[in-house]
Design a protein around this motif. Structure first.
Motif, mmCIF file in Angstrom:
data_model
loop_
_atom_site.group_PDB
_atom_site.id
_atom_site.type_symbol
_atom_site.label_atom_id
_atom_site.label_comp_id
_atom_site.label_asym_id
_atom_site.label_seq_id
_atom_site.Cartn_x
_atom_site.Cartn_y
_atom_site.Cartn_z
ATOM 1 N N ALA A 86 0.736 -1.290 -0.027
ATOM 2 C CA ALA A 86 0.061 0.059 -0.062
ATOM 3 C C ALA A 86 0.759 1.388 0.014
ATOM 4 C CB ALA A 86 -0.868 0.066 1.122
ATOM 5 N N GLY A 87 2.307 1.142 -0.099
ATOM 6 C CA GLY A 87 2.912 2.519 0.095
ATOM 7 C C GLY A 87 3.763 2.632 1.318
ATOM 8 N N PRO A 88 4.418 3.947 1.523
ATOM 9 C CA PRO A 88 5.224 4.188 2.590
ATOM 10 C C PRO A 88 4.536 3.830 3.926
ATOM 11 C CG PRO A 88 5.224 5.937 1.183
ATOM 12 C CD PRO A 88 4.003 5.014 0.784
ATOM 13 N N LEU A 89 5.401 3.288 4.856
ATOM 14 C CA LEU A 89 5.030 2.913 6.044
ATOM 15 C C LEU A 89 5.515 3.674 7.349
ATOM 16 C CD1 LEU A 89 5.453 -0.928 5.928
ATOM 17 C CD2 LEU A 89 3.253 0.313 6.008
ATOM 18 N N GLN A 90 5.061 3.770 8.144
ATOM 19 C CA GLN A 90 5.697 4.375 9.582
ATOM 20 C C GLN A 90 5.697 3.129 10.524
ATOM 21 O OE1 GLN A 90 6.649 7.618 10.540
ATOM 22 N NE2 GLN A 90 6.540 8.063 8.341
ATOM 23 N N VAL A 91 7.152 2.806 10.996
ATOM 24 C CA VAL A 91 7.146 1.655 11.743
ATOM 25 C C VAL A 91 7.572 2.154 13.266
ATOM 26 C CG1 VAL A 91 8.299 -0.563 12.214
ATOM 27 C CG2 VAL A 91 7.677 0.216 9.967
ATOM 28 N N HIS A 92 7.078 1.899 14.195
ATOM 29 C CA HIS A 92 7.312 1.976 15.593
ATOM 30 C C HIS A 92 7.629 0.891 16.516
ATOM 31 C CE1 HIS A 92 7.279 4.508 19.318
ATOM 32 N NE2 HIS A 92 6.324 3.762 19.894
ATOM 33 N N TYR A 93 8.780 0.939 17.422
ATOM 34 C CA TYR A 93 8.944 -0.355 18.374
ATOM 35 C C TYR A 93 8.753 0.342 19.762
ATOM 36 C CZ TYR A 93 11.042 -2.027 14.015
ATOM 37 O OH TYR A 93 11.566 -2.528 12.781
ATOM 38 N N SER A 94 8.249 -0.512 20.466
ATOM 39 C CA SER A 94 8.184 -0.039 21.962
ATOM 40 C C SER A 94 8.257 -1.043 22.977
ATOM 41 C CB SER A 94 6.871 0.591 22.033
ATOM 42 O OG SER A 94 5.550 -0.057 21.952
ATOM 43 N N ILE A 95 8.472 -0.660 24.162
ATOM 44 C CA ILE A 95 8.587 -2.002 25.135
ATOM 45 C C ILE A 95 7.723 -1.188 26.213
ATOM 46 C CG2 ILE A 95 10.197 -2.862 26.895
ATOM 47 C CD1 ILE A 95 12.571 -2.607 24.879
ATOM 48 N N ASN A 96 6.866 -2.095 26.762
ATOM 49 C CA ASN A 96 6.028 -1.365 27.665
ATOM 50 C C ASN A 96 6.810 -1.739 29.098
ATOM 51 O OD1 ASN A 96 4.116 -1.342 26.057
ATOM 52 N ND2 ASN A 96 2.721 -2.967 26.481
ATOM 53 N N PHE A 103 15.806 -1.217 25.214
ATOM 54 C CA PHE A 103 16.596 -1.267 23.923
ATOM 55 C C PHE A 103 18.213 -0.869 24.077
ATOM 56 C CE2 PHE A 103 12.344 0.341 22.539
ATOM 57 C CZ PHE A 103 12.271 -0.731 21.342
ATOM 58 N N GLN A 104 18.859 -1.365 23.234
ATOM 59 C CA GLN A 104 20.481 -0.921 23.446
ATOM 60 C C GLN A 104 20.611 0.618 22.952
ATOM 61 O OE1 GLN A 104 23.016 -3.471 20.798
ATOM 62 N NE2 GLN A 104 24.659 -3.260 22.148
ATOM 63 N N ASP A 105 21.659 0.967 23.444
ATOM 64 C CA ASP A 105 21.765 2.544 22.999
ATOM 65 C C ASP A 105 22.014 2.637 21.806
ATOM 66 O OD1 ASP A 105 21.964 3.191 25.728
ATOM 67 O OD2 ASP A 105 24.148 3.139 25.990
ATOM 68 N N GLY A 106 21.515 3.791 21.254
ATOM 69 C CA GLY A 106 21.472 3.969 19.610
ATOM 70 C C GLY A 106 20.311 3.354 18.781
ATOM 71 N N SER A 117 7.443 -2.741 -0.481
ATOM 72 C CA SER A 117 6.832 -3.696 -1.194
ATOM 73 C C SER A 117 7.736 -4.954 -1.335
ATOM 74 C CB SER A 117 6.499 -3.208 -2.533
ATOM 75 O OG SER A 117 7.656 -2.875 -3.348
ATOM 76 N N ALA A 118 8.944 -4.710 -1.375
ATOM 77 C CA ALA A 118 9.782 -6.212 -1.462
ATOM 78 C C ALA A 118 10.026 -6.523 0.067
ATOM 79 C CB ALA A 118 10.989 -5.682 -2.001
ATOM 80 N N GLY A 119 9.770 -5.785 0.955
ATOM 81 C CA GLY A 119 10.205 -6.212 2.500
ATOM 82 C C GLY A 119 11.150 -5.418 2.823
ATOM 83 N N SER A 120 11.208 -4.957 4.145
ATOM 84 C CA SER A 120 12.503 -4.063 4.428
ATOM 85 C C SER A 120 12.810 -4.746 5.989
ATOM 86 C CB SER A 120 11.935 -2.760 4.755
ATOM 87 O OG SER A 120 12.941 -1.846 5.444
ATOM 88 N N LEU A 121 14.048 -4.938 5.903
ATOM 89 C CA LEU A 121 14.693 -5.843 7.020
ATOM 90 C C LEU A 121 15.455 -4.822 8.019
ATOM 91 C CD1 LEU A 121 15.721 -8.346 8.448
ATOM 92 C CD2 LEU A 121 17.764 -8.121 7.083
ATOM 93 N N GLN A 122 14.936 -4.847 9.206
ATOM 94 C CA GLN A 122 15.683 -3.939 10.239
ATOM 95 C C GLN A 122 16.102 -4.758 11.173
ATOM 96 O OE1 GLN A 122 11.816 -2.972 10.225
ATOM 97 N NE2 GLN A 122 12.406 -2.120 8.195
ATOM 98 N N GLN A 123 16.986 -4.730 12.104
ATOM 99 C CA GLN A 123 17.838 -5.535 13.069
ATOM 100 C C GLN A 123 17.405 -4.460 14.416
ATOM 101 O OE1 GLN A 123 21.805 -7.021 13.580
ATOM 102 N NE2 GLN A 123 20.788 -8.740 13.317
ATOM 103 N N LEU A 124 16.865 -5.171 15.243
ATOM 104 C CA LEU A 124 16.672 -4.504 16.669
ATOM 105 C C LEU A 124 17.583 -5.223 17.428
ATOM 106 C CD1 LEU A 124 12.862 -4.553 17.221
ATOM 107 C CD2 LEU A 124 14.144 -2.793 16.538
ATOM 108 N N THR A 125 18.146 -4.325 18.478
ATOM 109 C CA THR A 125 18.848 -4.856 19.614
ATOM 110 C C THR A 125 18.424 -4.546 20.816
ATOM 111 O OG1 THR A 125 20.855 -4.894 17.927
ATOM 112 C CG2 THR A 125 21.320 -5.254 20.381
ATOM 113 N N VAL A 126 18.118 -5.429 21.618
ATOM 114 C CA VAL A 126 17.631 -5.219 23.107
ATOM 115 C C VAL A 126 18.176 -5.951 24.075
ATOM 116 C CG1 VAL A 126 15.270 -4.674 22.438
ATOM 117 C CG2 VAL A 126 15.771 -7.381 22.885
#
Length: 190
Positions: A86-96, A103-106, A117-126
């Motif tokens: 569907a187009g551009p996305l806003q992605v938000h990561y949170s911890i309750n 989250f690791q610094d930075g 559309s092709a899938g966007s890979l992000q790597q989180l570090t916690v």
């Protein structure tokens, strides 16, 4: 007296129902069920897109993979793939619960994906702060013809205890045969 109380209650109830009908409809939400892809050689977990019948679903898919065995106090990486047609996305990561997981610094906690559309890979570090099942929330927001739609999911992380290292009793020395031994001298008892 009882008929008067009943009539008053009916009037209040009727007014409250009319007030409810005048309110705007609730925002569109999307419920996600996690499934495991057993056919793949990489164990990714993704949102399956299931939703209530008659309810529009956000055109977003979220999948993740926890790298390694999470241990208390040791950073753990999580690969997250967000896909949308569907187009551009806003992605938000949170911890309750910040006392359980941080989250690791930075670490980026909010980002925009221009072409998902092709899938966007992000790597989180916690960094887990305690044992047990801990969660990271992921929300992806997309603008659709019917308004803003959001797909959310909680990524579970099963955290184990750190390996214990036992203290060495005695002193490591080299014996007469060049063999390494632990010397444990006798202590006098009183």
């Amino acid at each position: 007296m009882t008929k008067l109380k009943t009539a008053a209650l009916l009037a209040v109830f009727s007014l409250s129902l009319m007030g409810c009908q005048a309110e705007a409809p609730p925002a569109v939400t999307d419920y996600v069920a996690a499934t495991v892809d057993v056919d793949s050689s990489v164990p990714m977990v993704s949102s399956s897109g299931t939703q209530a019948i008659g309810k529009p679903g956000a055109p977003v898919e979220i999948s993740y993979e926890v790298i390694g065995n999470p241990i208390v106090g040791v950073p753990v990486s999580i690969n997250v793939v967000v896909t949308s047609s569907a187009g551009p996305l806003q992605v938000h990561y949170s911890i309750n619960d910040q006392s359980a997981l941080i989250f690791q610094d930075g670490q980026v906690e909010r980002l925009e994906i221009i072409d998902p559309s092709a899938g966007s890979l992000q790597q989180l570090t916690v960094v887990p702060q305690r044992e047990g099942r801990l969660y990271i929330n992921v929300s992806a927001e997309v603008k659709a013809p019917m308004g803003t739609m959001i797909r959310s999911m909680a990524i579970p992380i099963k955290v184990g205890r750190a390996p214990t290292s036992l203290p060495i009793n005695g002193e490591v020395k080299q014996g007469p045969d060049a063999e390494v031994v632990v010397s444990m001298p006798a202590t006098p008892s009183n």
